[in-house]
Motif scaffolding. Structure first.
Motif, PDB file in Angstrom:
ATOM      1  N   SER A   1      -2.187  12.389  -6.966  1.00 36.45           N
ATOM      2  CA  SER A   1      -2.641  12.932  -5.686  1.00 36.45           C
ATOM      3  C   SER A   1      -3.400  14.229  -5.944  1.00 36.45           C
ATOM      4  CB  SER A   1      -1.456  13.180  -4.750  1.00 36.45           C
ATOM      5  OG  SER A   1      -0.608  14.170  -5.287  1.00 36.45           O
TER       6      SER A   1
ATOM      7  N   TYR B   1      -4.037  14.178  -0.671  1.00 36.79           N
ATOM      8  CA  TYR B   1      -4.591  12.837  -0.518  1.00 36.79           C
ATOM      9  C   TYR B   1      -4.602  12.100  -1.849  1.00 36.79           C
ATOM     10  CZ  TYR B   1      -8.860  14.914  -2.460  1.00 36.79           C
ATOM     11  OH  TYR B   1      -9.768  15.547  -3.275  1.00 36.79           O
ATOM     12  N   VAL B   2      -4.739  10.792  -1.734  1.00 33.19           N
ATOM     13  CA  VAL B   2      -4.882   9.917  -2.894  1.00 33.19           C
ATOM     14  C   VAL B   2      -6.174   9.150  -2.700  1.00 33.19           C
ATOM     15  CG1 VAL B   2      -3.924   7.929  -4.129  1.00 33.19           C
ATOM     16  CG2 VAL B   2      -2.385   9.687  -3.226  1.00 33.19           C
TER      17      VAL B   2
ATOM     18  N   GLU C   1       0.830  -1.207   0.000  1.00 31.23           N
ATOM     19  CA  GLU C   1       0.000   0.000   0.000  1.00 31.23           C
ATOM     20  C   GLU C   1       0.867   1.260   0.000  1.00 31.23           C
ATOM     21  OE1 GLU C   1      -3.508   2.280   2.464  1.00 31.23           O
ATOM     22  OE2 GLU C   1      -2.742   0.399   3.251  1.00 31.23           O
ATOM     23  N   TYR C   2       1.946   1.249   0.782  1.00 34.66           N
ATOM     24  CA  TYR C   2       2.858   2.395   0.804  1.00 34.66           C
ATOM     25  C   TYR C   2       3.429   2.651  -0.588  1.00 34.66           C
ATOM     26  CZ  TYR C   2       7.094   5.088   1.512  1.00 34.66           C
ATOM     27  OH  TYR C   2       8.076   6.028   1.405  1.00 34.66           O
TER      28      TYR C   2
ATOM     29  N   VAL D   1      -2.014  11.758   2.634  1.00 33.42           N
ATOM     30  CA  VAL D   1      -0.574  11.540   2.497  1.00 33.42           C
ATOM     31  C   VAL D   1       0.246  12.732   3.007  1.00 33.42           C
ATOM     32  CG1 VAL D   1      -0.791   9.853   0.641  1.00 33.42           C
ATOM     33  CG2 VAL D   1      -0.586  12.284   0.071  1.00 33.42           C
TER      34      VAL D   1
ATOM     35  N   SER E   1      -2.987   0.851   7.393  1.00 35.55           N
ATOM     36  CA  SER E   1      -2.930   1.822   6.306  1.00 35.55           C
ATOM     37  C   SER E   1      -1.586   2.519   6.313  1.00 35.55           C
ATOM     38  CB  SER E   1      -4.046   2.864   6.471  1.00 35.55           C
ATOM     39  OG  SER E   1      -3.896   3.900   5.538  1.00 35.55           O
TER      40      SER E   1
ATOM     41  N   GLY F   1      -1.294   5.444   5.026  1.00 33.13           N
ATOM     42  CA  GLY F   1      -1.617   6.861   5.144  1.00 33.13           C
ATOM     43  C   GLY F   1      -1.872   7.274   6.580  1.00 33.13           C
TER      44      GLY F   1
ATOM     45  N   LEU G   1       0.803   4.134  -2.915  1.00 35.53           N
ATOM     46  CA  LEU G   1       0.562   5.550  -2.630  1.00 35.53           C
ATOM     47  C   LEU G   1       1.710   6.413  -3.128  1.00 35.53           C
ATOM     48  CD1 LEU G   1      -0.957   5.308   0.969  1.00 35.53           C
ATOM     49  CD2 LEU G   1      -2.140   6.011  -1.115  1.00 35.53           C
TER      50      LEU G   1
ATOM     51  N   TYR H   1      -8.039   6.057  -2.964  1.00 38.92           N
ATOM     52  CA  TYR H   1      -7.503   4.702  -2.993  1.00 38.92           C
ATOM     53  C   TYR H   1      -8.652   3.700  -2.996  1.00 38.92           C
ATOM     54  CZ  TYR H   1      -4.297   0.885  -1.740  1.00 38.92           C
ATOM     55  OH  TYR H   1      -3.558  -0.272  -1.721  1.00 38.92           O
TER      56      TYR H   1
END
Length: 165
Positions: A79, A142-143, A66-67, A159, A118, A120, A70, A145
């Protein structure tokens, strides 16, 4: 502008998982070396150790995946950011183990929980979170997701948070 939060991968989050894996490996080898243990006990120990090892590997790789997703989204320009005052802030009560903390800035809704694995932002106010309440003037990057879990669906993963004075 004061940066309150920025996305980073925190390897400290993996320490409990790594410690559990190391502990199980040590336990596993101690059980196998004891001649007085029955075959059934040894098999159950092996299955249990492998299950915990698998869960640890899954959780570690999920968070790292996930990191990376992102970071890639940010680097590729996916983003978004919104600037304004925090509205409709709903803090998470410390005793509410399955709830979420949420707020809006303009038309953009954010929610997060410390129980959600998460990459984030997910720190509630009671645990030192940087969102203090309605009226706080922020720029939030932010993204959007899409989680694999249908219950989570699509959320805005924070983020970066900058406080504007």
């Amino acid at each position: 502008m004061n940066t309150l939060y920025e996305l980073k991968f925190d390897y400290v989050d993996l320490i409990p998982i790594i410690a559990a894996i190391v502990g199980l490996v040590i336990y596993f080898f101690r059980v196998l070396r004891r001649p007085n243990k029955t075959v059934a006990v040894k098999i159950i120990s092996i299955v249990f150790a492998l299950a915990v090892l698998g869960a640890g590997i899954y959780l570690s790789t999920y968070q790292l995946k996930e990191y990376r997703e992102l970071k890639t989204a940010i680097e590729n320009g996916y983003s978004q950011s919104v600037t304004g005052k925090v509205q409709n802030f709903q803090p998470l009560a410390e005793e509410d183990s399955e709830g979420v903390e949420s707020f809006d800035i303009g038309e953009v809704h954010f929610e997060y929980s410390p129980d959600l694995i998460s990459a984030g932002y997910n720190s509630p106010q009671y645990d030192g979170g940087v969102i203090k309440g309605d009226g706080q003037y922020l720029k939030v990057k932010y993204v959007t997701y899409q989680y694999d879990d249908e219950d989570l669906g699509e959320i805005n993963v924070i983020v970066q948070i900058d406080e504007i004075s």
